[in-house]
Design a protein around this motif. Structure first.
Motif, PDB file in Angstrom:
ATOM      1  N   ALA A  31      86.466   3.404  94.660  1.00 13.99           N
ATOM      2  CA  ALA A  31      85.996   2.099  94.200  1.00 13.99           C
ATOM      3  C   ALA A  31      85.502   1.304  95.393  1.00 13.99           C
ATOM      4  O   ALA A  31      86.058   1.394  96.488  1.00 13.99           O
ATOM      5  CB  ALA A  31      87.110   1.343  93.481  1.00 13.99           C
ATOM      6  N   GLY A  32      84.472   0.516  95.171  1.00  7.86           N
ATOM      7  CA  GLY A  32      83.935  -0.319  96.243  1.00  7.86           C
ATOM      8  C   GLY A  32      82.685  -1.036  95.790  1.00  7.86           C
ATOM      9  O   GLY A  32      82.036  -0.635  94.821  1.00  7.86           O
ATOM     10  N   GLY A  33      82.337  -2.102  96.473  1.00  9.21           N
ATOM     11  CA  GLY A  33      81.264  -2.977  96.026  1.00  9.21           C
ATOM     12  C   GLY A  33      79.867  -2.430  96.230  1.00  9.21           C
ATOM     13  O   GLY A  33      79.643  -1.422  96.911  1.00  9.21           O
ATOM     14  N   SER A  53      82.885   2.051 103.263  1.00  9.67           N
ATOM     15  CA  SER A  53      83.631   2.887 102.327  1.00  9.67           C
ATOM     16  C   SER A  53      84.960   3.329 102.923  1.00  9.67           C
ATOM     17  O   SER A  53      85.980   3.410 102.218  1.00  9.67           O
ATOM     18  CB  SER A  53      82.803   4.106 101.912  1.00  9.67           C
ATOM     19  OG  SER A  53      82.440   4.886 103.034  1.00  9.67           O
ATOM     20  N   ALA A  54      84.975   3.605 104.224  1.00  7.47           N
ATOM     21  CA  ALA A  54      86.235   3.950 104.881  1.00  7.47           C
ATOM     22  C   ALA A  54      87.202   2.777 104.835  1.00  7.47           C
ATOM     23  O   ALA A  54      88.409   2.954 104.612  1.00  7.47           O
ATOM     24  CB  ALA A  54      85.970   4.374 106.329  1.00  7.47           C
ATOM     25  N   ALA A  55      86.681   1.563 105.027  1.00  7.66           N
ATOM     26  CA  ALA A  55      87.522   0.368 104.939  1.00  7.66           C
ATOM     27  C   ALA A  55      88.085   0.188 103.538  1.00  7.66           C
ATOM     28  O   ALA A  55      89.222  -0.269 103.360  1.00  7.66           O
ATOM     29  CB  ALA A  55      86.725  -0.860 105.356  1.00  7.66           C
ATOM     30  N   MET A  56      87.304   0.570 102.520  1.00  5.10           N
ATOM     31  CA  MET A  56      87.782   0.446 101.141  1.00  5.10           C
ATOM     32  C   MET A  56      88.937   1.398 100.867  1.00  5.10           C
ATOM     33  O   MET A  56      89.851   1.074 100.103  1.00  5.10           O
ATOM     34  CB  MET A  56      86.636   0.709 100.163  1.00  5.10           C
ATOM     35  CG  MET A  56      85.643  -0.432 100.045  1.00  5.10           C
ATOM     36  SD  MET A  56      86.408  -2.005  99.594  1.00  5.10           S
ATOM     37  CE  MET A  56      87.206  -1.556  98.055  1.00  5.10           C
ATOM     38  N   THR A  57      88.920   2.571 101.473  1.00  6.79           N
ATOM     39  CA  THR A  57      90.060   3.476 101.323  1.00  6.79           C
ATOM     40  C   THR A  57      91.315   2.815 101.867  1.00  6.79           C
ATOM     41  O   THR A  57      92.390   2.879 101.255  1.00  6.79           O
ATOM     42  CB  THR A  57      89.803   4.805 102.052  1.00  6.79           C
ATOM     43  OG1 THR A  57      88.738   5.497 101.415  1.00  6.79           O
ATOM     44  CG2 THR A  57      91.045   5.694 102.028  1.00  6.79           C
ATOM     45  N   GLY A  58      91.178   2.151 103.016  1.00  6.63           N
ATOM     46  CA  GLY A  58      92.318   1.429 103.570  1.00  6.63           C
ATOM     47  C   GLY A  58      92.783   0.316 102.662  1.00  6.63           C
ATOM     48  O   GLY A  58      93.996   0.119 102.467  1.00  6.63           O
ATOM     49  N   LYS A  59      91.840  -0.407 102.077  1.00  7.91           N
ATOM     50  CA  LYS A  59      92.209  -1.531 101.221  1.00  7.91           C
ATOM     51  C   LYS A  59      92.923  -1.069  99.955  1.00  7.91           C
ATOM     52  O   LYS A  59      93.950  -1.645  99.558  1.00  7.91           O
ATOM     53  CB  LYS A  59      90.953  -2.341 100.857  1.00  7.91           C
ATOM     54  CG  LYS A  59      91.237  -3.583 100.032  1.00  7.91           C
ATOM     55  CD  LYS A  59      90.009  -4.454  99.845  1.00  7.91           C
ATOM     56  CE  LYS A  59      89.648  -5.182 101.099  1.00  7.91           C
ATOM     57  NZ  LYS A  59      88.629  -6.241 100.874  1.00  7.91           N
ATOM     58  N   THR A  72      78.428   1.186  97.766  1.00  9.50           N
ATOM     59  CA  THR A  72      76.994   1.311  97.499  1.00  9.50           C
ATOM     60  C   THR A  72      76.258   0.338  98.406  1.00  9.50           C
ATOM     61  O   THR A  72      76.633  -0.835  98.476  1.00  9.50           O
ATOM     62  CB  THR A  72      76.661   0.972  96.038  1.00  9.50           C
ATOM     63  OG1 THR A  72      77.401   1.819  95.166  1.00  9.50           O
ATOM     64  CG2 THR A  72      75.175   1.122  95.770  1.00  9.50           C
ATOM     65  N   VAL A  73      75.233   0.800  99.091  1.00  3.35           N
ATOM     66  CA  VAL A  73      74.446  -0.073  99.958  1.00  3.35           C
ATOM     67  C   VAL A  73      72.962   0.203  99.730  1.00  3.35           C
ATOM     68  O   VAL A  73      72.522   1.356  99.739  1.00  3.35           O
ATOM     69  CB  VAL A  73      74.787   0.137 101.448  1.00  3.35           C
ATOM     70  CG1 VAL A  73      73.949  -0.799 102.303  1.00  3.35           C
ATOM     71  CG2 VAL A  73      76.268  -0.121 101.703  1.00  3.35           C
ATOM     72  N   VAL A  74      72.209  -0.873  99.508  1.00  2.00           N
ATOM     73  CA  VAL A  74      70.760  -0.769  99.348  1.00  2.00           C
ATOM     74  C   VAL A  74      70.098  -1.611 100.429  1.00  2.00           C
ATOM     75  O   VAL A  74      70.411  -2.798 100.572  1.00  2.00           O
ATOM     76  CB  VAL A  74      70.298  -1.256  97.968  1.00  2.00           C
ATOM     77  CG1 VAL A  74      68.783  -1.102  97.835  1.00  2.00           C
ATOM     78  CG2 VAL A  74      71.024  -0.506  96.852  1.00  2.00           C
ATOM     79  N   ALA A  75      69.199  -0.999 101.197  1.00  2.00           N
ATOM     80  CA  ALA A  75      68.454  -1.721 102.223  1.00  2.00           C
ATOM     81  C   ALA A  75      67.231  -2.363 101.573  1.00  2.00           C
ATOM     82  O   ALA A  75      66.303  -1.669 101.150  1.00  2.00           O
ATOM     83  CB  ALA A  75      68.032  -0.772 103.337  1.00  2.00           C
ATOM     84  N   VAL A 108      78.277  -8.258  98.971  1.00  2.00           N
ATOM     85  CA  VAL A 108      77.222  -9.119  99.501  1.00  2.00           C
ATOM     86  C   VAL A 108      75.925  -8.878  98.723  1.00  2.00           C
ATOM     87  O   VAL A 108      75.473  -7.746  98.581  1.00  2.00           O
ATOM     88  CB  VAL A 108      76.999  -8.842 100.999  1.00  2.00           C
ATOM     89  CG1 VAL A 108      75.785  -9.617 101.513  1.00  2.00           C
ATOM     90  CG2 VAL A 108      78.241  -9.201 101.792  1.00  2.00           C
ATOM     91  N   GLY A 109      75.355  -9.951  98.186  1.00  2.00           N
ATOM     92  CA  GLY A 109      74.091  -9.847  97.476  1.00  2.00           C
ATOM     93  C   GLY A 109      74.194  -9.535  96.001  1.00  2.00           C
ATOM     94  O   GLY A 109      73.167  -9.448  95.316  1.00  2.00           O
ATOM     95  N   THR A 110      75.404  -9.372  95.470  1.00  4.26           N
ATOM     96  CA  THR A 110      75.567  -9.087  94.039  1.00  4.26           C
ATOM     97  C   THR A 110      76.720  -9.905  93.474  1.00  4.26           C
ATOM     98  O   THR A 110      77.589 -10.381  94.203  1.00  4.26           O
ATOM     99  CB  THR A 110      75.837  -7.595  93.772  1.00  4.26           C
ATOM    100  OG1 THR A 110      77.039  -7.198  94.444  1.00  4.26           O
ATOM    101  CG2 THR A 110      74.686  -6.733  94.241  1.00  4.26           C
ATOM    102  N   GLY A 111      76.720 -10.034  92.148  1.00  2.54           N
ATOM    103  CA  GLY A 111      77.774 -10.774  91.462  1.00  2.54           C
ATOM    104  C   GLY A 111      78.058 -10.174  90.101  1.00  2.54           C
ATOM    105  O   GLY A 111      77.507  -9.124  89.734  1.00  2.54           O
ATOM    106  N   PRO A 112      78.910 -10.834  89.311  1.00  2.00           N
ATOM    107  CA  PRO A 112      79.294 -10.304  87.998  1.00  2.00           C
ATOM    108  C   PRO A 112      78.117 -10.023  87.063  1.00  2.00           C
ATOM    109  O   PRO A 112      78.097  -9.002  86.374  1.00  2.00           O
ATOM    110  CB  PRO A 112      80.199 -11.406  87.431  1.00  2.00           C
ATOM    111  CG  PRO A 112      80.808 -12.029  88.650  1.00  2.00           C
ATOM    112  CD  PRO A 112      79.701 -12.031  89.678  1.00  2.00           C
ATOM    113  N   ASP A 113      77.116 -10.905  87.036  1.00  4.47           N
ATOM    114  CA  ASP A 113      75.964 -10.674  86.160  1.00  4.47           C
ATOM    115  C   ASP A 113      75.223  -9.393  86.539  1.00  4.47           C
ATOM    116  O   ASP A 113      74.709  -8.672  85.676  1.00  4.47           O
ATOM    117  CB  ASP A 113      75.005 -11.866  86.209  1.00  4.47           C
ATOM    118  CG  ASP A 113      75.568 -13.105  85.528  1.00  4.47           C
ATOM    119  OD1 ASP A 113      76.493 -12.958  84.707  1.00  4.47           O
ATOM    120  OD2 ASP A 113      75.097 -14.209  85.839  1.00  4.47           O
TER     121      ASP A 113
END
Length: 341
Positions: A31-33, A53-59, A72-75, A108-113
């Motif tokens: 799971a991750g943003g 993603s590595a930080a998310m494993t820690g979290k 997920t990251v989009v440039a 960053v750059g996204t929200g619930p909608d």
């Protein structure tokens, strides 16, 4: 490479490269943003996805969730923005392609909608609006976790978990920082606040003294609360600090790991952000992915304080930094699951 899976896929609607990095599924689905932001090159987005993603494993590990870490990251291209809906549908297709190995939420750059649009292409998404069957905005729950963490920090540093009468400096009054401000005001704490945006009226409404970001960072307070962007704590900024402790929801507060040692040398107690900031993730995934009861979710949120208290006490007993204890706990957990698998 320590990641299980890294995929960069070109969206057929926008032509933009979409990277999903799955660091670990040893504990369960990753799971991750979903982060949409500008990078000099799309390969820089891949590098960021690996780190995040590595930080998310820690979290997820420290939160005690049966989940792994991913991102997920989009440039975004420089100079113009693509059709947002088309891009989000491309993201949804990429996540669906992974067949349930990973689920995404806001970043960053996204929200619930935006999660609702992604949800049109895949069920593996969380933090959708309540009207779309999701758990909604996670910021209030992140703030709840921050308050639990602040109690643990105050207990360790000052001998009492009481927040009343304590002096806090909140750097960043966005969605999470604003909620933290409100909750601390209700606890009758003394507050200083700052932001790059003009949110002085919000600060005044809750009895906080409005100062510049620089003055907030160097404020003579009990606890500094970073609640904006990361990278705030550096070899250059640490000498100017006048706080006794630092605990806040901003991710990646240290510019480099060695900065934790600088804080330790100055006697400043730093609560690792990977623990402090987990409330939103805990609430959203526990509700939408794990389908837990409200009582179970509330227990997880308040458990942030217990987890942090154990980390801080272990650090104090062994003479190492809380960051070192966190690294040890994550490594031990990953080793345990590696043996099991």
């Amino acid at each position: 490479m320590e990641h299980e899976l890294v995929i960069t896929r070109r969206g057929h609607r926008t032509g933009l490269p979409i990277t999903v990095a799955v660091h670990s599924t040893a504990r369960g689905m990753a799971a991750g943003g979903c982060r949409l932001t500008h990078y000099p090159h799309w390969r820089d987005a891949v590098t960021d996805a690996l780190r995040l993603s590595a930080a998310m494993t820690g979290k997820t590990t420290l939160a005690g969730l049966p989940l792994g870490g991913g991102k997920t990251v989009v440039a975004l291209p420089a100079g113009h923005l693509p059709d947002r809906r088309a891009l989000l549908l491309d993201v949804g297709d990429t996540i669906a392609f992974l067949g349930g190995r990973y689920a995404t939420g806001p970043d960053v750059g996204t929200g619930p909608d935006d999660m609702a649009v992604i949800g049109e292409r895949t069920e593996h998404v969380f933090c959708r609006p309540a009207s779309a069957g999701g758990s909604g905005d996670s910021s209030e729950h992140t703030a709840t976790g921050v308050i639990a963490a602040l109690r643990a920090v105050c207990r360790q540093r000052f001998g009492s978990p009481d927040l009343a009468g304590r002096r806090f400096a909140i750097l960043g009054l966005g969605r999470v920082g604003g909620h933290v401000l409100r909750l601390l005001a209700a606890e009758r704490a003394h507050l200083v606040a700052a932001d790059t945006e003009d949110r002085g009226a919000l600060a005044a409404r809750h009895g906080a003294t409005w100062v510049s970001p620089r003055d907030c960072l160097a404020a003579d307070v009990d606890v500094l609360i970073p609640a904006a962007l990361g990278g705030l704590l550096t070899a250059a900024s640490v000498p100017a600090l006048r706080c006794a402790a630092i605990a806040g929801p901003a991710n990646n507060q240290l510019d480099v790991p060695a900065t934790a040692d600088l804080l330790h040398e100055r006697g400043i107690l730093w609560a690792p952000d990977v623990v402090v900031s987990a409330g939103g993730l805990i609430h959203a995934t526990a509700v939408e992915l794990l389908h837990e009861t409200p009582e179970q979710v509330a227990a997880r949120l308040h458990g942030i304080g217990d987890t942090l208290a154990t980390i801080l006490q272990t650090a104090a007993t062994t003479g190492v930094t809380p960051a070192t204890v966190v690294d040890q706990l994550i490594t031990q957990d990953q080793d345990r699951f590696a043996v099991r698998h």
